[in-house]
Write a protein that holds these residues in place. Structure first.
Motif, PDB file in Angstrom:
ATOM      1  N   UNK A  94     108.065  51.823 -26.000  1.00  0.00           N
ATOM      2  CA  UNK A  94     108.555  53.025 -26.671  1.00  0.00           C
ATOM      3  C   UNK A  94     108.708  54.232 -25.785  1.00  0.00           C
ATOM      4  N   UNK A  95     108.537  54.102 -24.474  1.00  0.00           N
ATOM      5  CA  UNK A  95     108.613  55.265 -23.571  1.00  0.00           C
ATOM      6  C   UNK A  95     110.056  55.756 -23.454  1.00  0.00           C
ATOM      7  N   UNK A  96     110.254  57.079 -23.485  1.00  0.00           N
ATOM      8  CA  UNK A  96     111.586  57.665 -23.307  1.00  0.00           C
ATOM      9  C   UNK A  96     111.636  58.611 -22.120  1.00  0.00           C
ATOM     10  N   UNK A  97     110.625  58.553 -21.281  1.00  0.00           N
ATOM     11  CA  UNK A  97     110.617  59.319 -20.039  1.00  0.00           C
ATOM     12  C   UNK A  97     109.744  58.580 -19.035  1.00  0.00           C
ATOM     13  N   UNK A  98     109.866  58.969 -17.804  1.00  0.00           N
ATOM     14  CA  UNK A  98     109.167  58.272 -16.729  1.00  0.00           C
ATOM     15  C   UNK A  98     107.657  58.289 -16.949  1.00  0.00           C
ATOM     16  N   UNK A  99     107.052  57.110 -16.812  1.00  0.00           N
ATOM     17  CA  UNK A  99     105.600  56.976 -16.922  1.00  0.00           C
ATOM     18  C   UNK A  99     105.009  57.212 -15.535  1.00  0.00           C
ATOM     19  N   UNK A 100     104.243  58.271 -15.396  1.00  0.00           N
ATOM     20  CA  UNK A 100     103.721  58.632 -14.083  1.00  0.00           C
ATOM     21  C   UNK A 100     102.200  58.656 -14.094  1.00  0.00           C
ATOM     22  N   UNK A 101     101.647  58.244 -12.963  1.00  0.00           N
ATOM     23  CA  UNK A 101     100.207  58.305 -12.718  1.00  0.00           C
ATOM     24  C   UNK A 101      99.398  57.724 -13.884  1.00  0.00           C
ATOM     25  N   UNK A 102      99.804  56.564 -14.337  1.00  0.00           N
ATOM     26  CA  UNK A 102      99.068  55.879 -15.389  1.00  0.00           C
ATOM     27  C   UNK A 102      98.100  54.891 -14.762  1.00  0.00           C
ATOM     28  N   UNK A 103      96.839  54.926 -15.237  1.00  0.00           N
ATOM     29  CA  UNK A 103      95.801  54.086 -14.654  1.00  0.00           C
ATOM     30  C   UNK A 103      95.954  52.648 -15.118  1.00  0.00           C
ATOM     31  N   UNK A 104      95.910  51.716 -14.180  1.00  0.00           N
ATOM     32  CA  UNK A 104      96.060  50.298 -14.501  1.00  0.00           C
ATOM     33  C   UNK A 104      94.951  49.505 -13.825  1.00  0.00           C
TER      34      UNK A 104
END
Length: 466
Positions: A195-205
């Motif tokens: 469902x993301x509509x913008x860049x996903x940044x600095x997400x912890x994985x």
């Protein structure tokens, strides 16, 4: 006497005496003095006492198997002590592996009991352990995106933000027993973009190790354990070649030798239909009126044909100019186009049926120009018998334009004759006249960003046609 014995009180007294005698028989120690009695001793059985491992050097070895993991112990002690040590954790069974070597071996068990309690028996008294050497290896990290972005958006390739291990090495360090290390299939970090509509940044994985069958290896130790990842979420996009357009005119006496964009492709963003239909990007417009001399300048990229954005937002343009020169090509063939069936075309002016064409441009460009690169055509579509003045369609290479300073018109006089009419063709015709139909979709030369050619001219036309 019988009355006394049958009296209730007498019976109670006799019962008490007998009870005291029985207690004395059980508790009086015959080996001790009459005043000494034994303490109350009891036994206890623990069916599944856990075996605890001590002395394991986790940096060098791993305990990969142990059989059994619990033992049965029987203990004894004072009832009060047994009641105090009621928890199974109070009874510790230990195996010391500090001197163990890689491989399978049998080691003795040691029991540590609470104060006042003694071991009666333990089964078994030894345990079999398997020790394996620990190894560390560096793996490349795969970053994967899970889920789908919002409708109308697309996800780029997920990437890890720059990271390194504690030792400073790039990649992920995985520590496992030697045999398990051979089963490693991949080291993966996953990020959810549903469902993301913008860049996903600095997400912890979290980093997870999988074997060759795709099963998680839960005993793997990884460094680092987590990373920051980024996934670009954008509108649909496409890389397309840059095609320059021109506006304005160059100063008098100056012609373009070459124009070259700093990059050959741009990335355009828009809805899927618009992006799919785009083959070139011509949103870079060069204003020739601002070109005074050779040099490099920046031009902003424009939004065209439904495009929502362009990357980069501006590009550099290198322009090279030379003084304008002229050159004349004599006896050029005139191609007659779109002549109806049954008709014949005869060039009446110029009388020779050929055309002398003068062109202008940068000297370095004209010196390489050949007649075969020039096409002169007269389109007679829809014209019937008679004499007609037809404008010429002249296709020229990039950066070359026609020169009409000598006062000649860029037109030709053509007589169209019905070949089926009586006496047709009896009049003498000029020699060397090319008639008939030729393809009408032959375009003028188009600028080639990679080679520096283009259709700019000193008169700021988009092609060499006049």
């Amino acid at each position: 006497m019988d009355k006394w014995l049958s009296h209730p009180t007498a019976l109670k007294i006799i019962s008490l005496v007998l009870a005291l005698l029985l207690w004395a028989v059980v508790h009086i120690d015959p080996d001790s003095s009459p005043q000494t009695v034994t303490s109350s001793i009891d036994t206890k059985t623990i069916e599944a006492a856990k075996i605890n491992v001590e002395g394991l050097d986790t940096e060098k070895f791993a305990l990969t198997a142990m059989e059994p993991t619990v033992v049965r112990i029987d203990v004894q002690g004072k009832l009060s002590d047994l009641l105090t040590a009621s928890s199974i954790d109070d009874y510790k069974v230990i195996v010391d592996v500090s001197d163990a070597k890689p491989g399978i071996q049998e080691l003795p068990l040691v029991v540590k009991l609470p104060k006042g309690i003694q071991l009666v028996s333990m089964s078994p008294r030894t345990v079999t352990v398997q020790m394996e050497e620990i190894v560390t290896k560096t793996f490349d990290l795969q970053v994967v995106a899970e889920g789908k972005p919002a409708e109308g958006f697309v996800a780029g390739e997920p990437a890890a933000v720059t990271f390194s291990t504690e030792t400073g090495e790039a990649g992920v360090q995985v520590t496992l027993p030697k045999d398990d290390m051979e089963r490693v299939g991949s080291v993966v970090a996953s990020v959810n973009i549903e469902g993301a509509d913008k860049t996903v940044t600095e997400k912890k994985a979290k980093i997870v190790v999988y074997d060759a069958d795709g099963l998680e290896m839960t005993n793997a130790i990884v460094d680092p354990t987590n990373i920051m990842v980024e996934v670009k979420i954008t509108l649909p996009f496409k890389k397309v070649p840059v095609q320059l357009r021109y506006t304005g005119t160059l100063p008098d006496g100056v012609s373009i030798e070459s124009i070259k964009p700093g990059i050959e492709e741009v990335t355009v963003y828009g809805d899927q239909k618009t992006v799919d239909g785009l083959t070139v990007y011509d949103g870079v417009v060069v204003d020739l009126s601002k070109v005074k001399s050779s040099g490099t300048f920046n031009v902003k990229t424009q939004l065209i044909d439904g495009i929502k954005s362009v990357d980069p937002e501006e590009i550099s343009i290198s322009v090279f100019v030379d003084p304008t020169e002229t050159r004349t090509f004599s006896g050029m063939t005139i191609n007659i186009e779109e002549l109806a069936e049954g008709l014949k075309a005869v060039v009446r002016a110029p009388e020779s049926g050929k055309y002398d064409l003068t062109v202008s441009g940068a000297g370095s460009v004209l010196s390489k120009l050949e007649a075969s690169q020039i096409t002169i055509a007269a389109n007679v579509a829809g014209l019937g018998p008679g004499v007609h003045t037809i404008p010429l369609d002249i296709a020229l290479p990039a950066y070359v334009q026609t020169s009409v300073g000598d006062g000649r018109s860029l037109s030709v006089t053509i007589e169209i004759v019905d070949e089926g009419a009586a006496g047709a063709g009896t009049e003498e015709e000029p020699p060397s006249v090319e008639t008939g139909t030729t393809p009408t979709d032959t375009p003028a030369a188009t600028p080639d960003p990679g080679s520096g050619n283009g259709n700019a001219s000193g008169n700021a036309t988009n092609s060499g046609n006049q």
